[in-house]
Design an enzyme around this catalytic site. Structure first.
Site, PDB file in Angstrom:
ATOM      1  N   HIS A  78       0.838  -1.184   0.000  1.00  0.00           N
ATOM      2  CA  HIS A  78       0.000   0.000   0.000  1.00  0.00           C
ATOM      3  C   HIS A  78       0.877   1.240   0.000  1.00  0.00           C
ATOM      4  CE1 HIS A  78      -3.917  -1.818   0.148  1.00  0.00           C
ATOM      5  NE2 HIS A  78      -3.602  -2.549   1.201  1.00  0.00           N
ATOM      6  N   ASP A  82      -0.030   6.996  -3.701  1.00  0.00           N
ATOM      7  CA  ASP A  82      -1.086   6.641  -4.648  1.00  0.00           C
ATOM      8  C   ASP A  82      -1.368   7.746  -5.657  1.00  0.00           C
ATOM      9  OD1 ASP A  82      -1.382   4.217  -3.447  1.00  0.00           O
ATOM     10  OD2 ASP A  82      -3.305   4.641  -2.488  1.00  0.00           O
TER      11      ASP A  82
END
Length: 363
Positions: A126, A156
């Site tokens: 992540h 991200d």
């Protein structure tokens, strides 16, 4: 700006949908391929802001007939965005080779954390994992504190979605002139490391090293956030001496001999403590008023809701449409019209229309 450009987005999470939203914001016809009967991902709304301005078709990419529909869609498009682990699209029969056989000009965008081919490419991860290994997390805290970054923004979105979008645009430009498509391998690990090059240029001049808290932006008393009497926060980052002088003047510290020594690292912890006490003596509104519209490089920390109502938002950066708070497209263009937040589609809302465009209606 991208009117006449079509992008297929294969439903995914985070960076891929964000990149596709950004392209839709700029006028591209983005068709999101939602999983047939897939339902809403836990934690996500029925109509995500990330789907604004897109069209939606539901397909089962394990169904041979729907695969043919997908490939027919590929034949009509300029770009494709997917965010599966490496090899998944190939196993479905819709990887780059299969798609380029149908549409040689296709720009095939791939979004992963670790890249298509790396030591960790088959491993889950992540945002924080990617930027910790890339080096992008190293300076992200005050000295002595564990690194903490704004959720998803560095990895991200910054290192992932924006690099994918930039790669897609570069590929689309080349395809228009050369007639050749390409595969864009956008890895959050790569993008977040690439964003460090500004700091690496400062490192060349000795402004950054590997010791946290001793660097130009992660250690000084003039580059951090301070808590105020009411629990609000103020940010201070007056790097240049002329701006630092204005900061000292507004704080009533211009004659303080220690504060005059801006770049004396030995004093940074002490001066940080002194400023912490001063800022804690008054509420945020007090400090915001003192530093408003000055060159002292000091600003309050606002929540998104507060930013919506701040005078700076006369630009219309934050909007609330149908009760949904969201940021307007960026950057802006001189010939663009006033932006109104488009609705996000229901899953499969445009399936019938898109099938008709492809000549694949089943009735």
């Amino acid at each position: 700006m991208l009117e006449g450009t079509r992008i297929i987005e294969v439903e995914g999470l985070g960076p891929g949908p964000f990149a596709a939203m950004w392209l839709a914001d700029m006028g591209a016809d983005v068709i999101c391929v939602h999983r047939k009967g897939g339902g809403v991902t836990p934690g996500m709304p029925e109509r995500s802001v990330l789907d604004r301005g897109k069209r939606s078709i539901e397909l089962d990419l394990k169904d041979p007939d729907d695969i043919q529909t997908f490939l027919a869609l590929v034949d009509t498009t300029d770009g494709l965005i997917e965010g599966f682990r490496p090899g998944v699209m190939e196993r479905l029969g819709i990887g780059p080779e299969a798609c380029h056989a149908i549409n040689p000009q296709l720009v095939f965008g791939r979004m992963t954390g670790w890249g298509q081919d790396s030591a960790l490419s088959e491993t889950a991860g992540h945002d924080l994992n990617y930027i910790s290994l890339s080096g992008a997390l190293w300076y992200a805290s005050n000295p002595g504190d564990a690194p903490l970054t704004p959720a998803t923004l560095v990895g991200d979105i910054g290192g992932g979605a924006m690099y994918l979008a930039a790669g897609m645009l570069a590929g689309l430009l080349r395809a228009k002139t050369s007639g050749e498509g390409t595969v864009v391998d956008a890895a959050i690990y790569d993008g977040s490391a690439h964003m460090m090059n500004l700091l690496m240029s400062i490192r060349q001049a000795g402004g950054f090293g590997d010791t946290r808290g001793q660097n130009l932006l992660d250690g000084p008393h003039w580059s951090r956030s301070y808590v105020c009497a009411d629990g609000g926060y103020m940010t201070v980052q007056c790097l240049e001496p002329k701006f630092y002088a204005q900061f000292l003047s507004r704080m009533g510290l211009s004659q303080d001999d220690d504060f005059k020594r801006q770049f004396d690292k030995r004093l940074w912890p002490v001066l940080t403590g002194r400023l912490a006490g001063i800022f804690a003596s008054q509420p945020r509104a007090h400090w915001a008023e003192i530093f408003n519209a000055t060159d002292a490089c000091v600003a309050p920390v606002l929540s998104p809701t507060e930013a919506l109502h701040h005078p700076m938002n006369a630009r219309g950066t934050w909007v609330e449409a149908d009760g949904i708070l969201q940021a307007a497209p960026a950057p802006r263009f001189s010939d663009q019209t006033d932006w109104q937040a488009p609705q996000s589609p229901e899953r499969g809302q445009h399936t019938t229309d898109i099938l008709a465009e492809l000549g694949r209606n089943k009735d």
